[in-house]
Design a protein around this motif. Structure first.
Motif, PDB file in Angstrom:
ATOM      1  N   VAL A   5       3.747  -6.152   8.185  1.00 25.85           N
ATOM      2  CA  VAL A   5       4.043  -5.682   7.142  1.00 25.85           C
ATOM      3  C   VAL A   5       3.940  -4.138   6.785  1.00 25.85           C
ATOM      4  O   VAL A   5       5.110  -3.256   6.448  1.00 25.85           O
ATOM      5  CB  VAL A   5       3.712  -6.696   6.288  1.00 25.85           C
ATOM      6  CG1 VAL A   5       3.663  -6.083   4.572  1.00 25.85           C
ATOM      7  CG2 VAL A   5       4.701  -8.056   5.934  1.00 25.85           C
ATOM      8  N   LYS A   6       2.971  -3.571   7.456  1.00 27.71           N
ATOM      9  CA  LYS A   6       2.432  -2.310   7.291  1.00 27.71           C
ATOM     10  C   LYS A   6       3.186  -0.603   8.124  1.00 27.71           C
ATOM     11  O   LYS A   6       3.514  -0.165   7.254  1.00 27.71           O
ATOM     12  CB  LYS A   6       1.037  -2.785   7.109  1.00 27.71           C
ATOM     13  CG  LYS A   6       0.152  -0.803   6.012  1.00 27.71           C
ATOM     14  CD  LYS A   6      -1.113  -0.984   6.813  1.00 27.71           C
ATOM     15  CE  LYS A   6      -1.825   0.978   6.543  1.00 27.71           C
ATOM     16  NZ  LYS A   6      -1.703   0.583   4.932  1.00 27.71           N
TER      17      LYS A   6
ATOM     18  N   ARG B 162      -0.937  -8.320  -4.651  1.00 30.34           N
ATOM     19  CA  ARG B 162      -0.505  -6.953  -4.456  1.00 30.34           C
ATOM     20  C   ARG B 162      -1.030  -6.058  -5.971  1.00 30.34           C
ATOM     21  O   ARG B 162      -1.561  -6.901  -6.565  1.00 30.34           O
ATOM     22  CB  ARG B 162       0.559  -6.195  -4.462  1.00 30.34           C
ATOM     23  CG  ARG B 162       1.246  -6.159  -3.196  1.00 30.34           C
ATOM     24  CD  ARG B 162       0.611  -6.366  -2.112  1.00 30.34           C
ATOM     25  NE  ARG B 162       0.745  -4.541  -2.123  1.00 30.34           N
ATOM     26  CZ  ARG B 162       0.980  -3.923  -1.537  1.00 30.34           C
ATOM     27  NH1 ARG B 162       2.659  -4.470  -0.424  1.00 30.34           N
ATOM     28  NH2 ARG B 162       1.657  -2.043  -1.365  1.00 30.34           N
TER      29      ARG B 162
ATOM     30  N   LYS C 211       6.222  -1.940   9.480  1.00 29.00           N
ATOM     31  CA  LYS C 211       7.238  -1.284   9.281  1.00 29.00           C
ATOM     32  C   LYS C 211       8.101  -2.198   7.514  1.00 29.00           C
ATOM     33  O   LYS C 211       9.426  -1.209   7.989  1.00 29.00           O
ATOM     34  CB  LYS C 211       8.210  -3.414  10.206  1.00 29.00           C
ATOM     35  CG  LYS C 211       7.981  -2.753  11.835  1.00 29.00           C
ATOM     36  CD  LYS C 211       8.789  -3.542  12.424  1.00 29.00           C
ATOM     37  CE  LYS C 211       8.282  -3.563  14.086  1.00 29.00           C
ATOM     38  NZ  LYS C 211       8.723  -4.664  14.678  1.00 29.00           N
ATOM     39  N   THR C 212       7.596  -2.452   6.800  1.00 30.44           N
ATOM     40  CA  THR C 212       7.897  -2.648   5.528  1.00 30.44           C
ATOM     41  C   THR C 212       7.337  -1.889   4.503  1.00 30.44           C
ATOM     42  O   THR C 212       8.422  -0.626   3.596  1.00 30.44           O
ATOM     43  CB  THR C 212       7.928  -4.097   5.069  1.00 30.44           C
ATOM     44  OG1 THR C 212       8.802  -4.756   6.248  1.00 30.44           O
ATOM     45  CG2 THR C 212       8.870  -4.419   3.817  1.00 30.44           C
ATOM     46  N   ASP C 213       6.028  -1.780   4.398  1.00 31.90           N
ATOM     47  CA  ASP C 213       5.206  -1.510   3.281  1.00 31.90           C
ATOM     48  C   ASP C 213       4.375  -0.591   3.567  1.00 31.90           C
ATOM     49  O   ASP C 213       2.999  -1.420   3.501  1.00 31.90           O
ATOM     50  CB  ASP C 213       5.309  -2.012   1.863  1.00 31.90           C
ATOM     51  CG  ASP C 213       5.173  -1.520   0.823  1.00 31.90           C
ATOM     52  OD1 ASP C 213       3.935  -0.331   0.666  1.00 31.90           O
ATOM     53  OD2 ASP C 213       5.248  -2.034   0.041  1.00 31.90           O
TER      54      ASP C 213
ATOM     55  N   THR D 271       6.613 -16.265   7.062  1.00 29.16           N
ATOM     56  CA  THR D 271       6.963 -15.248   5.615  1.00 29.16           C
ATOM     57  C   THR D 271       5.073 -15.349   4.681  1.00 29.16           C
ATOM     58  O   THR D 271       4.542 -16.315   4.883  1.00 29.16           O
ATOM     59  CB  THR D 271       7.531 -16.611   3.978  1.00 29.16           C
ATOM     60  OG1 THR D 271       8.572 -17.210   5.690  1.00 29.16           O
ATOM     61  CG2 THR D 271       7.660 -16.048   3.311  1.00 29.16           C
TER      62      THR D 271
ATOM     63  N   VAL E 180       8.546 -11.587   8.137  1.00 30.66           N
ATOM     64  CA  VAL E 180       8.716 -11.250   9.818  1.00 30.66           C
ATOM     65  C   VAL E 180       8.547 -11.437  10.586  1.00 30.66           C
ATOM     66  O   VAL E 180       8.542 -13.095  10.528  1.00 30.66           O
ATOM     67  CB  VAL E 180       7.524  -9.956   9.669  1.00 30.66           C
ATOM     68  CG1 VAL E 180       7.029  -9.238   8.695  1.00 30.66           C
ATOM     69  CG2 VAL E 180       6.114 -11.583   9.795  1.00 30.66           C
TER      70      VAL E 180
ATOM     71  N   GLU F 117       4.002  -9.689  -3.505  1.00 29.83           N
ATOM     72  CA  GLU F 117       4.843  -9.627  -2.414  1.00 29.83           C
ATOM     73  C   GLU F 117       5.034 -10.383  -1.663  1.00 29.83           C
ATOM     74  O   GLU F 117       4.110 -10.686  -1.151  1.00 29.83           O
ATOM     75  CB  GLU F 117       4.876  -7.800  -2.750  1.00 29.83           C
ATOM     76  CG  GLU F 117       4.904  -7.596  -3.970  1.00 29.83           C
ATOM     77  CD  GLU F 117       5.885  -5.587  -3.781  1.00 29.83           C
ATOM     78  OE1 GLU F 117       5.967  -5.861  -2.742  1.00 29.83           O
ATOM     79  OE2 GLU F 117       4.775  -5.563  -4.532  1.00 29.83           O
ATOM     80  N   THR F 118       6.215 -10.953  -1.361  1.00 33.29           N
ATOM     81  CA  THR F 118       6.180 -11.751  -0.151  1.00 33.29           C
ATOM     82  C   THR F 118       6.872 -10.720   0.985  1.00 33.29           C
ATOM     83  O   THR F 118       7.884 -10.412   0.549  1.00 33.29           O
ATOM     84  CB  THR F 118       7.110 -13.604  -0.781  1.00 33.29           C
ATOM     85  OG1 THR F 118       6.654 -13.641  -1.327  1.00 33.29           O
ATOM     86  CG2 THR F 118       7.664 -14.374   0.621  1.00 33.29           C
ATOM     87  N   TYR F 119       6.620 -11.314   1.974  1.00 31.28           N
ATOM     88  CA  TYR F 119       7.916 -10.708   3.365  1.00 31.28           C
ATOM     89  C   TYR F 119       7.896 -11.649   4.069  1.00 31.28           C
ATOM     90  O   TYR F 119       7.498 -12.307   4.458  1.00 31.28           O
ATOM     91  CB  TYR F 119       6.468  -9.882   3.367  1.00 31.28           C
ATOM     92  CG  TYR F 119       5.542  -8.730   2.450  1.00 31.28           C
ATOM     93  CD1 TYR F 119       6.438  -7.047   2.279  1.00 31.28           C
ATOM     94  CD2 TYR F 119       4.433  -8.702   2.036  1.00 31.28           C
ATOM     95  CE1 TYR F 119       6.100  -6.420   0.973  1.00 31.28           C
ATOM     96  CE2 TYR F 119       4.246  -7.677   1.303  1.00 31.28           C
ATOM     97  CZ  TYR F 119       5.243  -6.710   0.816  1.00 31.28           C
ATOM     98  OH  TYR F 119       4.779  -5.543   0.271  1.00 31.28           O
TER      99      TYR F 119
ATOM    100  N   LYS G 155       3.350 -13.856   1.624  1.00 34.93           N
ATOM    101  CA  LYS G 155       3.443 -13.256   0.195  1.00 34.93           C
ATOM    102  C   LYS G 155       1.251 -12.958   0.051  1.00 34.93           C
ATOM    103  O   LYS G 155       0.187 -13.962   0.901  1.00 34.93           O
ATOM    104  CB  LYS G 155       2.907 -14.924  -0.823  1.00 34.93           C
ATOM    105  CG  LYS G 155       2.989 -14.910  -2.134  1.00 34.93           C
ATOM    106  CD  LYS G 155       3.774 -16.054  -2.365  1.00 34.93           C
ATOM    107  CE  LYS G 155       2.802 -15.849  -4.179  1.00 34.93           C
ATOM    108  NZ  LYS G 155       2.655 -17.523  -4.464  1.00 34.93           N
TER     109      LYS G 155
END
Ligand code: SF4
Ligand code: FES
Length: 235
Positions: free
Chosen positions: A40-41, A9, A43-45, A4, A25, A21-23, A6
């Motif tokens: 994160v970059k 941003r 696959k998610t944002d 996890t 992975v 923001e919390t992701y 955090k």
């Protein structure tokens, strides 16, 4: 394992202030924090912004606060910081986007140290280069290791209090040349560092030494510069 992360941003085109923001992975305890940011970059944002280049602790571009302390993301393993990670930009420099800060003030201070060899004397008559003994070379070996990551300067409470302070990284740069037996610019650099925003602002907090990813004994180096200023000796 589940990680996890955090992340601070801030997008100047959308936000008036930063937020977190919390992701979550899927990763490995041997992953680096930089790998987690890439996940994160990727696959998610894709809008997540951070600097990186070498990914091997050489270029100095990915200094950031990881769980509250300055580190290089590429040299910090998940197993060393745990599976709950908070990542924020370094302090004391203006945030441009997410984890990216404006490094211009940092490099302005670097340039003020005259970070190049100064020697106006003619070369030896035999045309050879200026020689230096191994002992003389060793005198400034420590300060040649700096990769200009800014982890030291941005962990310094004196720098947080007054951004005009040249900061520990600049003094390490000055040290590298002041104690080089081939250089003739020591008195000029020591004069610059004797100004209001020079070494007098160092209060020996040691944060810089603890933050340095190259294990440079920064507080000791600053002490040596201060001593040279007082005694005039470059030994
Ligand atoms: Fe980074 Fe260490 Fe150089 Fe400071 S002295 S800029 S922490 S490498
Ligand atoms: Fe180059 Fe970390 S990416 S030092």
């Amino acid at each position: 394992m589940e990680i996890t992360i955090k992340i601070f941003r801030y997008d100047p085109e959308k936000d008036t202030r930063g937020h977190y923001e919390t992701y979550v992975v899927e990763g490995d305890e041997n992953d680096r924090v930089l790998d987690v940011l890439e996940l994160v970059k990727g696959k998610t944002d894709g809008s997540l912004a951070f600097r990186r280049s070498c990914a091997h602790g050489v270029c100095g571009s990915d200094a950031m606060r990881i769980n509250g302390r300055n580190h290089l993301a590429c040299k910090t393993l998940v197993r060393d910081v745990g599976a709950n990670i908070t990542v924020e930009p370094v302090l004391g420099l203006k945030v441009q986007k997410d984890l990216i800060v404006d490094m211009d003030p940092f490099f302005d201070n670097y340039k003020k140290m005259l970070p190049y060899l100064i020697n106006e004397s003619p070369l030896p008559a035999d045309g050879r280069e200026r020689l230096q003994s191994p002992e003389d070379r060793a005198r400034f070996d420590e300060s040649t290791k700096c990769i200009l990551c800014a982890a030291c300067t941005t962990s310094c409470p004196s720098y947080w209090a007054n951004g005009e302070y040249y900061g520990p990284a600049a003094i390490v740069t000055a040290h590298r040349f002041i104690f080089d037996s081939r250089d003739e610019g020591a008195s000029e650099r020591l004069h610059i560092l004797s100004e209001t925003d020079g070494t007098v602002r160092c209060h020996t907090a040691y944060n810089c030494t603890e933050a340095c990813p190259r294990d440079i004994k920064i507080t000791k180096a600053i002490g040596e510069v201060k001593l040279a200023m007082v005694t005039g000796s470059l030994k």
